[in-house]
Structures are given as C-alpha cells and as structure tokens.
Design an enzyme around this catalytic site. Sequence first.
Site, PDB file in Angstrom:
ATOM      1  N   GLY A  11    -130.163  28.625  43.891  1.00  0.00           N
ATOM      2  CA  GLY A  11    -129.019  29.258  44.148  1.00  0.00           C
ATOM      3  C   GLY A  11    -128.582  29.850  45.794  1.00  0.00           C
ATOM      4  O   GLY A  11    -129.376  29.849  46.465  1.00  0.00           O
ATOM      5  N   ARG A  72    -127.570  22.212  41.235  1.00  0.00           N
ATOM      6  CA  ARG A  72    -128.978  22.197  40.440  1.00  0.00           C
ATOM      7  C   ARG A  72    -129.068  20.640  40.131  1.00  0.00           C
ATOM      8  O   ARG A  72    -128.092  19.857  39.655  1.00  0.00           O
ATOM      9  CB  ARG A  72    -128.786  22.743  39.240  1.00  0.00           C
ATOM     10  CG  ARG A  72    -128.515  24.359  39.429  1.00  0.00           C
ATOM     11  CD  ARG A  72    -129.448  25.284  39.742  1.00  0.00           C
ATOM     12  NE  ARG A  72    -129.246  26.546  39.841  1.00  0.00           N
ATOM     13  CZ  ARG A  72    -129.946  27.530  40.446  1.00  0.00           C
ATOM     14  NH1 ARG A  72    -131.086  27.339  40.782  1.00  0.00           N
ATOM     15  NH2 ARG A  72    -129.310  28.762  40.471  1.00  0.00           N
ATOM     16  N   ASP A 103    -138.394  28.998  44.501  1.00  0.00           N
ATOM     17  CA  ASP A 103    -139.392  28.174  44.147  1.00  0.00           C
ATOM     18  C   ASP A 103    -139.042  26.973  43.715  1.00  0.00           C
ATOM     19  O   ASP A 103    -140.125  25.984  43.948  1.00  0.00           O
ATOM     20  CB  ASP A 103    -139.846  29.128  42.788  1.00  0.00           C
ATOM     21  CG  ASP A 103    -141.013  28.686  42.194  1.00  0.00           C
ATOM     22  OD1 ASP A 103    -142.037  28.828  42.762  1.00  0.00           O
ATOM     23  OD2 ASP A 103    -140.900  28.250  40.932  1.00  0.00           O
ATOM     24  N   THR A 125    -133.423  33.116  49.065  1.00  0.00           N
ATOM     25  CA  THR A 125    -132.948  33.786  47.761  1.00  0.00           C
ATOM     26  C   THR A 125    -132.752  35.114  47.677  1.00  0.00           C
ATOM     27  O   THR A 125    -133.473  35.834  48.390  1.00  0.00           O
ATOM     28  CB  THR A 125    -134.021  33.158  46.590  1.00  0.00           C
ATOM     29  OG1 THR A 125    -133.877  34.113  45.513  1.00  0.00           O
ATOM     30  CG2 THR A 125    -135.470  33.574  46.990  1.00  0.00           C
ATOM     31  N   ASP A 127    -133.392  37.407  45.455  1.00  0.00           N
ATOM     32  CA  ASP A 127    -134.211  38.172  44.753  1.00  0.00           C
ATOM     33  C   ASP A 127    -135.574  38.557  45.492  1.00  0.00           C
ATOM     34  O   ASP A 127    -136.012  39.431  44.766  1.00  0.00           O
ATOM     35  CB  ASP A 127    -134.642  37.190  43.345  1.00  0.00           C
ATOM     36  CG  ASP A 127    -133.315  37.096  42.430  1.00  0.00           C
ATOM     37  OD1 ASP A 127    -132.491  37.716  42.624  1.00  0.00           O
ATOM     38  OD2 ASP A 127    -133.815  36.312  41.427  1.00  0.00           O
ATOM     39  N   ASP A 129    -138.293  37.069  45.711  1.00  0.00           N
ATOM     40  CA  ASP A 129    -139.342  36.791  44.733  1.00  0.00           C
ATOM     41  C   ASP A 129    -140.420  35.647  45.028  1.00  0.00           C
ATOM     42  O   ASP A 129    -140.854  34.975  44.088  1.00  0.00           O
ATOM     43  CB  ASP A 129    -138.758  36.584  43.145  1.00  0.00           C
ATOM     44  CG  ASP A 129    -137.924  35.161  43.243  1.00  0.00           C
ATOM     45  OD1 ASP A 129    -137.550  34.802  44.086  1.00  0.00           O
ATOM     46  OD2 ASP A 129    -137.277  34.866  42.239  1.00  0.00           O
ATOM     47  N   ARG A 171    -134.245  38.354  38.281  1.00  0.00           N
ATOM     48  CA  ARG A 171    -134.581  37.913  36.900  1.00  0.00           C
ATOM     49  C   ARG A 171    -136.126  38.396  36.868  1.00  0.00           C
ATOM     50  O   ARG A 171    -136.546  38.704  35.758  1.00  0.00           O
ATOM     51  CB  ARG A 171    -134.267  36.515  36.822  1.00  0.00           C
ATOM     52  CG  ARG A 171    -132.911  36.037  36.385  1.00  0.00           C
ATOM     53  CD  ARG A 171    -132.899  34.511  36.555  1.00  0.00           C
ATOM     54  NE  ARG A 171    -133.513  34.206  37.737  1.00  0.00           N
ATOM     55  CZ  ARG A 171    -132.982  33.242  38.256  1.00  0.00           C
ATOM     56  NH1 ARG A 171    -131.953  32.298  37.731  1.00  0.00           N
ATOM     57  NH2 ARG A 171    -133.276  32.651  39.626  1.00  0.00           N
TER      58      ARG A 171
END
Length: 319
Positions: A11, A72, A103, A125, A127, A129, A171
């Site tokens: 992303g 992707r 990741d 990213t 996020d 995360d 997410r």
Amino acid sequence: MKRIGIMTSGGDAPGMNAAVRAVTRKAEHEGLEAYGINYGFAGLLAGDIFRISSVDSDDIISRGGTILYSARFPEFAEEPVQLKGIEQLKKFGIDAIIVIGGDGSYHGALRLNEHGFNAIGLPGTIDNDIPFTDFTIGFDTALNTAVESIDKLRDTAASHERTFVVEVMGRNAGDIAMWAGVASAAEDVIIPEKDFDVEAVANKLKSARARGEKHGIIVLAEGVMTAAEFADKLKPYGDFQLRATTLGHTQRGGSPTAFDRVLASRMGAYAVELLMQGKGGLAVGIQNNKLVTHNMLDLFDSKHEADMDLYKVAQDLAF
Ligand code: ATP
C-alpha cells in the site's frame, strides 16, 4: 558497489517519495547510481527499471503517493519468479536494493537476500504496524488527516447534538485510532488489540450527556468492524443520535507532514549507508529517535505492540 535499486511496494504511504529522494541523493552523494523500479516486484520482473537522478527526484519530497507506483504481485512468493527478478537486476547492473513497504514487501526483500542479493527494508505504511520501530513512514500524515476530519465531524456533531462513530484505517493495529482519538478528544477509542464492551461505551456516552456534553465522537479502527456495524450495536442502548462515518482512503493520500519527510529522509540515507557497508536482510526502524536495524527474519516472529499507556490515557481522559 555501484548501483542501488529502489522500489515502493504494498500500500502507498505519504513520505514514500521523500524516501526515494533520500536514497537517490545519498547514492549520488556517495558516487553511486540509483535505479528506480516501478510497480514493486511486478515491475522488477517486467524490467520496468530506469536510472533515477537527483534531478528526477526534485520536487517530490512534498508529494503524497509514490512516483515509483506500487502493485500487488503475489507471484513473487514463487522461487522461479524471484530468480527471474534477480536476473533483471543483474541485467541493469544493480548490486543491491532498497524496498519501501510493509510486512509483505519485507518478505519479498528477504527472498532476494536469501538468493545472495543484499536488500534493506524501510517501513512504509500508514498503519504503524511494523515491529521494532516506533513509527513507520506515512503514519504521522495519515494521523493528521484523520484528526483534521474528526475535528470537522465534531463541528457538525455539536451543531446537531449527534454522536459520530468514525472508522479510521488500521486492520491489525489501532495506532491511528488511538492517536487520533486522543488528539481529537474522542469519547472512546475502539482498537483491535483490546476487547471492548458495547454497554460500557454506551454508559460513557450516557454519563457524558448527563454532564451536559451533548455530542460525542467514537474512533474505531477498521480491523474491529465497520462504523455502521458498531453504530448498530450501540443503538439498543439509547438514543445517541448516531451517525457512522468511514474516513477511508483520504487517510492514505496528501502531502506528507514534516515529521514523515524527515523520518523518510533519515531512513533513506541510512539504508544507503548500510548497503555500502555490505549489509543486507535488515529492516530499518526508529526507536527513541535513533535509527536502528533488525534482522527481517526476527520481524516476522514478532508483532507490533499497541501502546497500552496511550490507550489508558485515551480512556482516563474520556470518562
Ligand atoms: P501493506 O501493509 O500496505 O499491505 P505490504 O508490503 O504488507 O504493505 P503486501 O501486498 O502484503 O503489502 O506485499 C507487497 C508485495 O510484496 C506483494 O504484492 C508481493 O509482491 C510481495 N510479497 C508479499 N509476500 C511475499 C512473500 N511471502 N514472498 C515473496 N514476496 C512477497
């Protein structure tokens, strides 16, 4: 080592361009050449690779998205595809590569490393995360976008005495929700890392109303459920004049904040230094404002930990 490849994958995140610029300029500064790889691992396989100069990277530090595009490409999990990717790199005389992504992108980078091709990962990213880094490139910009939107929702919530359930991205990680919740004085924050009790949330809203606070904001991370679903769960507990709003992809775009630009610049320049030292298989992070590296393999065995101190602050201030 003469040539370094750089790609963005997974992303997109604001600040990826600042990292591309940093790699390009640092490489030139050190007498190396940088090569941009378009469309992540898909572009690598297709040989969509070009010489990127410091002139090409002029004016990109303030631009959101990624000038190298992203894609992707699950096929990269297959070994023959990875070997073909390495053939392409060799064709262009590229000696080592920097991959900016999440990741999944790190898995791709590590595969290259396992085939003897030095690769360094940068955490790109929104996020936040990724383990072993306090911040990822793009998180601060996404957070500020979310806060700006929630401030606007609060204006309308106040005018009509409504409660907004605001779904933000995240997410697996509730970082955007937690930080945005504290920054926008939300009445509650719901994150995937922590169980919640709908009745307790409703009671909070009721006691806030009893104190005279006639509107409310609940910030919800997308990984928990949708804003509409959460509003439906709350409905039976009282008349809160509920509205559900999903902020969506606006959080992914926009000009990166100064924080993200600086973070990306530091990480990009550092990644080039690591490759010059002959290092690979490492993920760059920032901890306590110091750049750090960890083996990518260790990252896959770990999980990004939610900051429970911050969660407690969110709860304590929104009683
Ligand atoms: P985000 O967190 O934004 O989703 P990400 O980097 O985790 O970013 P993914 O779509 O999971 O996004 O991965 C990006 C790309 O990395 C994939 O499209 C694929 O090309 C490559 N990739 C992912 N997993 C692997 C794997 N196990 N082996 C090799 N390559 C992989």
